[in-house]
Design a protein around this motif. Structure first.
Motif, short mmCIF file in Angstrom:
data_model
loop_
_atom_site.label_atom_id
_atom_site.label_comp_id
_atom_site.label_asym_id
_atom_site.label_seq_id
_atom_site.Cartn_x
_atom_site.Cartn_y
_atom_site.Cartn_z
N LYS A 63 0.83 -1.21 0.00
CA LYS A 63 0.00 0.00 0.00
C LYS A 63 0.87 1.26 0.00
O LYS A 63 0.60 2.24 -0.71
CB LYS A 63 -0.90 -0.05 1.25
CG LYS A 63 -1.89 1.05 1.37
CD LYS A 63 -3.24 0.61 0.84
CE LYS A 63 -4.13 1.81 0.62
NZ LYS A 63 -5.09 1.62 -0.42
N LYS A 64 1.94 1.21 0.82
CA LYS A 64 2.86 2.36 0.90
C LYS A 64 3.50 2.64 -0.46
O LYS A 64 3.57 3.77 -0.93
CB LYS A 64 4.01 2.03 1.88
CG LYS A 64 3.90 2.70 3.22
CD LYS A 64 5.25 2.60 3.94
CE LYS A 64 5.09 1.81 5.21
NZ LYS A 64 6.33 1.55 5.91
N LEU A 65 3.97 1.55 -1.10
CA LEU A 65 4.63 1.71 -2.40
C LEU A 65 3.62 2.15 -3.46
O LEU A 65 3.92 2.98 -4.32
CB LEU A 65 5.32 0.40 -2.82
CG LEU A 65 6.42 -0.11 -1.87
CD1 LEU A 65 7.00 -1.42 -2.40
CD2 LEU A 65 7.54 0.90 -1.69
N CYS A 69 3.64 5.48 -5.93
CA CYS A 69 3.46 5.42 -7.39
C CYS A 69 2.33 6.34 -7.83
O CYS A 69 2.45 7.06 -8.82
CB CYS A 69 3.16 3.99 -7.83
SG CYS A 69 4.62 2.95 -7.84
N LYS A 70 1.22 6.32 -7.07
CA LYS A 70 0.06 7.17 -7.43
C LYS A 70 0.45 8.63 -7.43
O LYS A 70 0.05 9.38 -8.33
CB LYS A 70 -1.08 6.95 -6.42
CG LYS A 70 -1.97 5.79 -6.80
CD LYS A 70 -3.24 5.78 -5.96
CE LYS A 70 -4.08 4.58 -6.33
NZ LYS A 70 -4.99 4.18 -5.28
N GLU A 71 1.22 9.04 -6.41
CA GLU A 71 1.64 10.45 -6.33
C GLU A 71 2.46 10.86 -7.54
O GLU A 71 2.58 12.03 -7.87
CB GLU A 71 2.48 10.68 -5.05
CG GLU A 71 1.63 10.72 -3.79
CD GLU A 71 2.45 10.52 -2.51
OE1 GLU A 71 1.82 10.43 -1.44
OE2 GLU A 71 3.69 10.45 -2.58
N PRO A 75 1.88 3.68 -13.01
CA PRO A 75 1.05 2.53 -12.65
C PRO A 75 1.79 1.50 -11.78
O PRO A 75 3.00 1.32 -11.91
CB PRO A 75 0.64 1.94 -14.00
CG PRO A 75 0.78 3.06 -14.96
CD PRO A 75 1.93 3.88 -14.47
N PHE A 76 1.00 0.84 -10.94
CA PHE A 76 1.51 -0.10 -9.94
C PHE A 76 1.01 -1.50 -10.29
O PHE A 76 -0.20 -1.76 -10.31
CB PHE A 76 0.99 0.35 -8.57
CG PHE A 76 1.37 -0.50 -7.41
CD1 PHE A 76 2.54 -0.28 -6.71
CD2 PHE A 76 0.52 -1.53 -6.97
CE1 PHE A 76 2.88 -1.05 -5.60
CE2 PHE A 76 0.85 -2.31 -5.87
CZ PHE A 76 2.04 -2.06 -5.18
N ILE A 77 1.96 -2.40 -10.58
CA ILE A 77 1.62 -3.77 -10.99
C ILE A 77 2.02 -4.72 -9.86
O ILE A 77 3.08 -4.54 -9.26
CB ILE A 77 2.42 -4.16 -12.27
CG1 ILE A 77 2.26 -3.11 -13.38
CG2 ILE A 77 2.07 -5.57 -12.75
CD1 ILE A 77 0.90 -3.01 -13.99
N ASP A 89 -6.79 -2.62 -5.51
CA ASP A 89 -7.21 -2.03 -6.78
C ASP A 89 -5.97 -1.53 -7.54
O ASP A 89 -5.90 -0.37 -7.99
CB ASP A 89 -8.23 -0.90 -6.57
CG ASP A 89 -8.88 -0.47 -7.87
OD1 ASP A 89 -8.87 -1.27 -8.83
OD2 ASP A 89 -9.36 0.67 -7.95
N ALA A 90 -4.99 -2.43 -7.68
CA ALA A 90 -3.76 -2.12 -8.39
C ALA A 90 -4.06 -1.94 -9.88
O ALA A 90 -5.15 -2.27 -10.35
CB ALA A 90 -2.76 -3.26 -8.20
N ASP A 91 -3.08 -1.44 -10.61
CA ASP A 91 -3.29 -1.20 -12.04
C ASP A 91 -3.12 -2.46 -12.88
O ASP A 91 -3.52 -2.48 -14.04
CB ASP A 91 -2.31 -0.13 -12.53
CG ASP A 91 -2.54 1.17 -11.78
OD1 ASP A 91 -3.61 1.77 -12.00
OD2 ASP A 91 -1.70 1.56 -10.95
N GLY A 92 -2.50 -3.50 -12.29
CA GLY A 92 -2.33 -4.71 -13.08
C GLY A 92 -1.64 -5.81 -12.30
O GLY A 92 -1.27 -5.66 -11.13
#
Ligand code: 3NM
Length: 217
Positions: A63-65, A69-71, A75-77, A89-92
């Protein structure tokens, strides 16, 4: 939201940084922040190995990482762990050949990004048929980062896939640095995926930025 376009996927794969807590000597959140400042285009959370976090600790760390990434609009896979990807609800999701089938994962994740590690033409074709948005091809060079990595195969498979007119976005992986990255792009890959060249760098920002420059050919 529809499936990612081939063009968008190609752009995201340029410098794909993969990391888990075991890959770092410095604080992982700091490493990721520096890598983002250096210009990485995609991030994969790959929490594996004997001392890897599990359960709620893994969730909190991810969640921290993901927040970092969101900031930075990157995208966070999530590697392998489909349930975690859905929970966050990650991007992939990125899967290997030993994981659940790509077909099954595609059904679970809807239109999120799906990446599959492949090592021969048959695996590439199967991944495409089952709904992959991109394939990883490796190891290009020898690596000690993945315990069960196969032997280095160079850029032959990338060139073979392209010679057949297959257009799936491709990222090369395994032993890649800014010194050896350019043949991978020349052979037809859209980007490079790295762990240690950034995660163990004295200056992750500088190495990420060198990787970006090395593929601008
Ligand atoms: N997958 P480094 S090689 C995670 O061949 C991974 O599919 C590979 O780490 C494959 O950049 C690899 O430190 C490790 O060599 C990449």
């Amino acid at each position: 939201m529809s499936r990612i376009s081939i063009e968008q996927m190609r752009n995201l794969l340029k410098v794909y940084f993969i990391m888990g807590s075991n890959n770092c000597q410095q604080e992982p959140t700091h490493v990721l922040e520096l890598a983002l400042k250096g210009g990485i285009t995609l991030f994969q959370f790959r929490e594996k190995g004997t001392s890897a976090y599990t359960g709620d600790e893994k969730y909190q760390f991810a969640k921290k990482l993901q927040t970092i990434c969101k900031e930075n609009n990157v995208p966070f896979i999530v590697n392998d762990d489909v349930e975690l990807a859905l929970l966050l609800d990650a991007d992939g999701v990125h899967i290997g050949q030993d994981d659940e089938s790509a077909e099954m994962v595609r059904r679970k994740i809807g239109n999120k990004i799906l990446g599959v590690s492949t090592h021969n033409l048959e695996e590439v074709e199967k991944a495409i048929a089952e709904g992959a948005d991109y394939v990883g091809i490796g190891p290009i060079y020898s690596t000690t980062t993945k315990e069960d990595a196969k032997s280095a195969q160079g850029t032959t498979l990338i060139a073979e896939v392209r010679s057949k007119g297959i257009e799936i976005p491709i990222v090369g992986i395994g032993g890649i640095t800014s010194e050896n990255a350019s043949p991978i792009i020349k052979s037809g890959a859209d980007g490079i995926a790295v762990i240690t060249d950034i995660s163990l760098a004295n200056d992750p920002r500088e190495n990420a930025s060198k990787l970006i420059n090395s593929i601008s050919i």
